[in-house]
Design a protein around this motif. Structure first.
Motif, PDB file in Angstrom:
ATOM      1  N   ARG A   1       0.928  -1.247  -0.252  1.00 54.52           N
ATOM      2  CA  ARG A   1      -0.173  -0.129  -0.025  1.00 54.52           C
ATOM      3  C   ARG A   1       0.824   1.213   0.062  1.00 54.52           C
ATOM      4  NH1 ARG A   1      -4.801  -1.003  -0.603  1.00 54.52           N
ATOM      5  NH2 ARG A   1      -5.203   1.201  -0.628  1.00 54.52           N
TER       6      ARG A   1
ATOM      7  N   ASP B   1      -0.610   4.609   0.761  1.00 51.09           N
ATOM      8  CA  ASP B   1      -1.684   5.585   0.856  1.00 51.09           C
ATOM      9  C   ASP B   1      -1.086   6.666   1.638  1.00 51.09           C
ATOM     10  OD1 ASP B   1      -3.393   3.339   0.419  1.00 51.09           O
ATOM     11  OD2 ASP B   1      -4.054   3.102   2.567  1.00 51.09           O
TER      12      ASP B   1
ATOM     13  N   LEU C   1      -6.166   8.888   0.693  1.00 52.60           N
ATOM     14  CA  LEU C   1      -5.996   8.603  -0.612  1.00 52.60           C
ATOM     15  C   LEU C   1      -5.341   7.252  -0.763  1.00 52.60           C
ATOM     16  CD1 LEU C   1      -6.169   9.832  -3.358  1.00 52.60           C
ATOM     17  CD2 LEU C   1      -3.935  10.584  -3.192  1.00 52.60           C
ATOM     18  N   ARG C   2      -6.095   6.273  -1.183  1.00 54.67           N
ATOM     19  CA  ARG C   2      -5.823   4.757  -1.287  1.00 54.67           C
ATOM     20  C   ARG C   2      -4.969   4.652  -2.560  1.00 54.67           C
ATOM     21  NH1 ARG C   2      -8.091   1.298   1.954  1.00 54.67           N
ATOM     22  NH2 ARG C   2      -8.273  -0.405   0.283  1.00 54.67           N
ATOM     23  N   ARG C   3      -3.686   4.182  -2.646  1.00 52.30           N
ATOM     24  CA  ARG C   3      -2.840   3.733  -3.569  1.00 52.30           C
ATOM     25  C   ARG C   3      -1.753   2.669  -3.242  1.00 52.30           C
ATOM     26  NH1 ARG C   3       0.252   9.471  -4.526  1.00 52.30           N
ATOM     27  NH2 ARG C   3       1.070   8.770  -2.624  1.00 52.30           N
TER      28      ARG C   3
ATOM     29  N   THR D   1      -0.122   3.604  -8.486  1.00 51.18           N
ATOM     30  CA  THR D   1      -1.398   3.732  -9.050  1.00 51.18           C
ATOM     31  C   THR D   1      -2.577   3.661  -8.043  1.00 51.18           C
ATOM     32  OG1 THR D   1      -2.921   2.829 -10.554  1.00 51.18           O
ATOM     33  CG2 THR D   1      -1.908   1.166  -9.048  1.00 51.18           C
ATOM     34  N   TYR D   2      -3.772   4.263  -8.240  1.00 47.98           N
ATOM     35  CA  TYR D   2      -4.668   4.552  -7.380  1.00 47.98           C
ATOM     36  C   TYR D   2      -5.450   3.410  -6.893  1.00 47.98           C
ATOM     37  CZ  TYR D   2      -3.940   9.654  -8.025  1.00 47.98           C
ATOM     38  OH  TYR D   2      -3.558  10.806  -8.083  1.00 47.98           O
ATOM     39  N   ASP D   3      -6.067   3.159  -5.839  1.00 45.62           N
ATOM     40  CA  ASP D   3      -6.783   2.106  -5.284  1.00 45.62           C
ATOM     41  C   ASP D   3      -8.174   2.304  -5.689  1.00 45.62           C
ATOM     42  OD1 ASP D   3      -7.931  -0.225  -4.442  1.00 45.62           O
ATOM     43  OD2 ASP D   3      -7.252   0.038  -2.332  1.00 45.62           O
ATOM     44  N   ASP D   4      -8.592   2.449  -6.773  1.00 49.94           N
ATOM     45  CA  ASP D   4      -9.892   2.708  -7.031  1.00 49.94           C
ATOM     46  C   ASP D   4     -10.557   1.762  -8.093  1.00 49.94           C
ATOM     47  OD1 ASP D   4      -8.929   3.887  -9.028  1.00 49.94           O
ATOM     48  OD2 ASP D   4      -9.238   5.869  -8.794  1.00 49.94           O
TER      49      ASP D   4
ATOM     50  N   SER E   1     -10.248   2.283 -11.063  1.00 54.18           N
ATOM     51  CA  SER E   1      -9.140   2.066 -12.115  1.00 54.18           C
ATOM     52  C   SER E   1      -8.167   1.140 -11.845  1.00 54.18           C
ATOM     53  CB  SER E   1      -8.273   3.323 -12.256  1.00 54.18           C
ATOM     54  OG  SER E   1      -7.713   3.744 -11.269  1.00 54.18           O
TER      55      SER E   1
END
Length: 199
Positions: free
Chosen positions: A128, A130, A142-144, A165-168, A170
């Motif tokens: 992670r 974040d 902001l989760r990444r 990269t984002y953890d969303d 995408s």
């Protein structure tokens, strides 16, 4: 009629087997469906293989970045390492000419396996990454993820690079592609790693 009943029983058992594994949102980018058999590489520099899906047993073997494995199943047992929660996977692998079986935590294996000649491009989510930010006077997370790409040749890591990269949505899937150097001076290969998902 017998065929219909057999098909329904097979589908029911696959659904039941799939449902017995907890949903691991951190693991969605790997693209492994726990009823599938898929080829992957070891992502960790050093990975211990266990006889059972837990860390209570001593390791039975050691594999290294770029070693080939075949994922044959998953255990509902979970483990969280570096902020990522995931299952133990049942694997097959060959070592010293002998086929073996064991368990490994999913975060220690690669996403899509990529290769060109004797060079393997091994990428996965390492941890992670974040961060906190303040929006309208309120702290937000902001989760990444930190994604690392390792270039492995003849069992040795010869290069490494990383990105965040984002953890969303995408990061629902990941894929990769290896291309030639496209005529660029001193460039042998270009690697494209992409994370995407449905909007």
């Amino acid at each position: 009629m017998k065929t219909l009943i057999l098909t329904l029983l097979t589908v029911s058992s696959i659904i039941a087997k799939g449902q017995s594994i907890e949903n691991f949102p951190d693991m969605r980018s790997w693209g492994i469906y726990y009823t599938d058999t898929v080829e992957r590489y070891i992502f960790a520099d050093t990975a211990y293989i266990r006889i059972s899906p837990d860390t209570k047993q001593s390791p039975i073997d050691t594999l290294f970045a770029g070693d080939n494995i075949l994922v044959t199943g998953a255990s509902p047992n979970a483990l969280t390492i570096r902020g990522i929660k995931g299952p133990w996977l049942k694997i097959k692998y060959a070592k010293n000419g002998e086929e073996k079986n064991g368990y490994i935590w999913q975060g220690l294996i690669s996403c899509t396996p990529l290769r060109r000649g004797d060079v393997k491009f091994v990428f996965g989510i390492e941890r992670r990454a974040d961060s906190l930010y303040i929006a309208e006077g309120k702290k937000e997370n902001l989760r990444r993820y930190l994604v690392r790409l390792k270039v492995v040749q003849n069992g040795k890591i010869v290069a490494s690079s990383s990105l965040i990269t984002y953890d969303d949505e995408s990061a629902n899937f990941c894929d990769g592609k290896v291309m030639s150097g496209l005529g660029l001076t001193n460039v042998q290969n270009m690697v494209v790693v992409s994370f995407n998902g449905a909007a």
